[in-house]
Design an enzyme around this catalytic site. Structure first.
Site, mmCIF file in Angstrom:
data_model
loop_
_atom_site.group_PDB
_atom_site.id
_atom_site.type_symbol
_atom_site.label_atom_id
_atom_site.label_comp_id
_atom_site.label_asym_id
_atom_site.label_seq_id
_atom_site.Cartn_x
_atom_site.Cartn_y
_atom_site.Cartn_z
ATOM 1 C CG ASP A 89 -7.484 -7.260 -0.810
ATOM 2 O OD1 ASP A 89 -7.096 -7.478 0.171
ATOM 3 O OD2 ASP A 89 -7.814 -6.085 -1.208
ATOM 4 C CG LEU A 117 2.038 -20.584 -16.177
ATOM 5 C CD1 LEU A 117 1.255 -19.416 -16.768
ATOM 6 C CD2 LEU A 117 1.103 -21.246 -15.126
ATOM 7 C CG HIS A 139 -2.966 -14.884 5.092
ATOM 8 N ND1 HIS A 139 -3.480 -14.044 4.063
ATOM 9 C CD2 HIS A 139 -2.701 -14.259 5.836
ATOM 10 C CE1 HIS A 139 -3.379 -12.766 4.675
ATOM 11 N NE2 HIS A 139 -3.100 -12.950 5.911
ATOM 12 C CD1 TRP A 153 8.388 -5.384 4.213
ATOM 13 C CD2 TRP A 153 8.616 -7.284 5.489
ATOM 14 N NE1 TRP A 153 8.815 -6.413 3.408
ATOM 15 C CE2 TRP A 153 9.223 -7.519 4.271
ATOM 16 C CE3 TRP A 153 8.574 -8.404 6.397
ATOM 17 C CZ2 TRP A 153 9.755 -8.862 4.083
ATOM 18 C CZ3 TRP A 153 9.245 -9.509 6.220
ATOM 19 C CH2 TRP A 153 9.679 -9.708 4.818
ATOM 20 C CB THR A 212 7.556 -2.858 -0.115
ATOM 21 O OG1 THR A 212 6.700 -2.110 -0.770
ATOM 22 C CG2 THR A 212 8.531 -3.327 -0.857
HETATM 23 C C1 FPP Z 1 -4.331 -9.882 0.964
HETATM 24 O O1 FPP Z 1 -5.628 -10.350 1.984
HETATM 25 C C2 FPP Z 1 -3.451 -10.972 1.023
HETATM 26 C C3 FPP Z 1 -2.183 -11.194 1.450
HETATM 27 C C4 FPP Z 1 -1.509 -9.995 2.044
HETATM 28 C C5 FPP Z 1 -1.457 -12.361 1.370
HETATM 29 C C6 FPP Z 1 -1.841 -13.045 0.046
HETATM 30 C C7 FPP Z 1 -1.036 -14.454 0.313
HETATM 31 C C8 FPP Z 1 -1.633 -15.754 -0.057
HETATM 32 C C9 FPP Z 1 -2.881 -15.832 -0.540
HETATM 33 C C10 FPP Z 1 -0.967 -16.654 0.284
HETATM 34 C C11 FPP Z 1 -0.195 -16.961 -0.963
HETATM 35 C C12 FPP Z 1 0.964 -18.155 -0.622
HETATM 36 C C13 FPP Z 1 1.976 -18.049 -1.644
HETATM 37 C C14 FPP Z 1 2.878 -19.332 -1.586
HETATM 38 C C15 FPP Z 1 2.102 -17.184 -2.825
HETATM 39 P P1 FPP Z 1 -5.777 -9.463 3.287
HETATM 40 O O2 FPP Z 1 -5.184 -10.012 4.264
HETATM 41 O O3 FPP Z 1 -5.523 -7.905 3.016
HETATM 42 O O4 FPP Z 1 -7.316 -9.486 3.442
HETATM 43 P P2 FPP Z 1 -8.270 -8.332 3.967
HETATM 44 O O5 FPP Z 1 -8.004 -7.231 3.169
HETATM 45 O O6 FPP Z 1 -9.602 -9.108 3.913
HETATM 46 O O7 FPP Z 1 -7.895 -8.213 5.421
#
Ligand code: FPP
Length: 236
Positions: free
Chosen positions: A19, A130, A36, A68, A65
């Site tokens: 997060d 792993l 990301h 989206w 979920t």
């Molecule tokens: C939450 O941060 C993060 C996500 C919803 C996406 C996490 C995905 C990755 C780290 C890429 C992973 C890639 C693979 C292949 C698994 P947020 O967007 O909610 O951050 P915020 O709360 O600061 O807005």
């Protein structure tokens, strides 16, 4: 403490709620997708560190979920990041002896990505150092509902117990997470490993995921090692 005792204090299953990517990007006046991408780079390194620690199962909450509901551009960007990861990084993961597994509902995943996910699982199936578990389109409530519906479909009529239910979860052989880390200062589970986290230890840090490094991991693992787990029993 001897080596044997030390080994016992490493979580067998470490789970991380990734997060703070968006806020990390915002801090730098960058689009959210840059966050990301930075998060993905951090994750690639984390797989190596986690393996070095002797952790057997490593799961990450990469897309829920509920995700989206984010703007289409962000959802599409995340889907292409997952595709990029599978296309370009699975070989490295395999060389580390890691098996890739996906956990979540299969519906809604774009067809091309769904095929790649299946391929990555098949391609790394024999690795046994792993298990790297990517929770994509995962929700703890959805997992429980899916399990119950599948039990109904199976025609079973007599009462079930916890073990029966677990057999219908997405990854029945994976042990419950021992330690769940959440980055970015949020203090909630957000529908991750809802059933499986009944006795998990939690570790929260204010650090945004793209800044979560080796020292941060060390701190979390040391903290975990110092805790006493009683599973509802008494002090040993
Ligand atoms: C939450 O941060 C993060 C996500 C919803 C996406 C996490 C995905 C990755 C780290 C890429 C992973 C890639 C693979 C292949 C698994 P947020 O967007 O909610 O951050 P915020 O709360 O600061 O807005």
């Amino acid at each position: 403490m001897n080596d044997d005792q030390n080994l016992k204090r490493v979580p067998k299953h470490l789970a991380i709620i990734l997060d703070g990517n968006g806020r990390w990007a915002k801090q730098r006046h960058l689009p959210r997708l840059f966050g990301h991408r930075a998060g993905l780079r951090k994750l690639e390194n984390m797989v190596r560190l986690v393996k070095r620690e002797g952790i057997r199962y490593f799961s990450v909450y990469a897309f829920s979920t509920e995700n989206w509901n984010r703007p289409k551009m962000e959802v599409d960007g995340l889907m292409s990041l997952f595709r990029y990861y599978i296309r370009r990084k699975v070989d490295e993961v395999k060389k580390e002896g890691a098996r890739i597994r996906f956990c979540g509902r299969k519906d809604k995943i774009p067809e091309e990505l769904a095929k790649q996910m299946q391929w990555a699982e098949d391609y790394t199936r024999d690795q046994n150092i792993l298990d790297f578990i990517l929770c994509i389109n995962y929700g703890g409530r959805a997992e429980i509902i899916d399990a119950v519906n599948n039990i109904i479909k199976s025609g079973r009529q007599d009462p079930i117990n916890e073990d029966d239910l677990k057999k219908y979860f997405y990854l029945p052989d994976v042990p419950d997470p021992d330690l769940i880390i959440r980055t970015s200062g949020e203090l909630r589970l957000s529908n991750f490993w809802l059933w499986e986290s009944a006795y998990s230890e939690y570790y929260f840090t204010n650090t945004y995921w793209p800044d979560f490094d080796e020292q941060e991991l060390r701190k979390a693992l040391d903290d975990y090692a110092g805790r006493e787990r009683r599973y509802g029993g008494l002090k040993s």
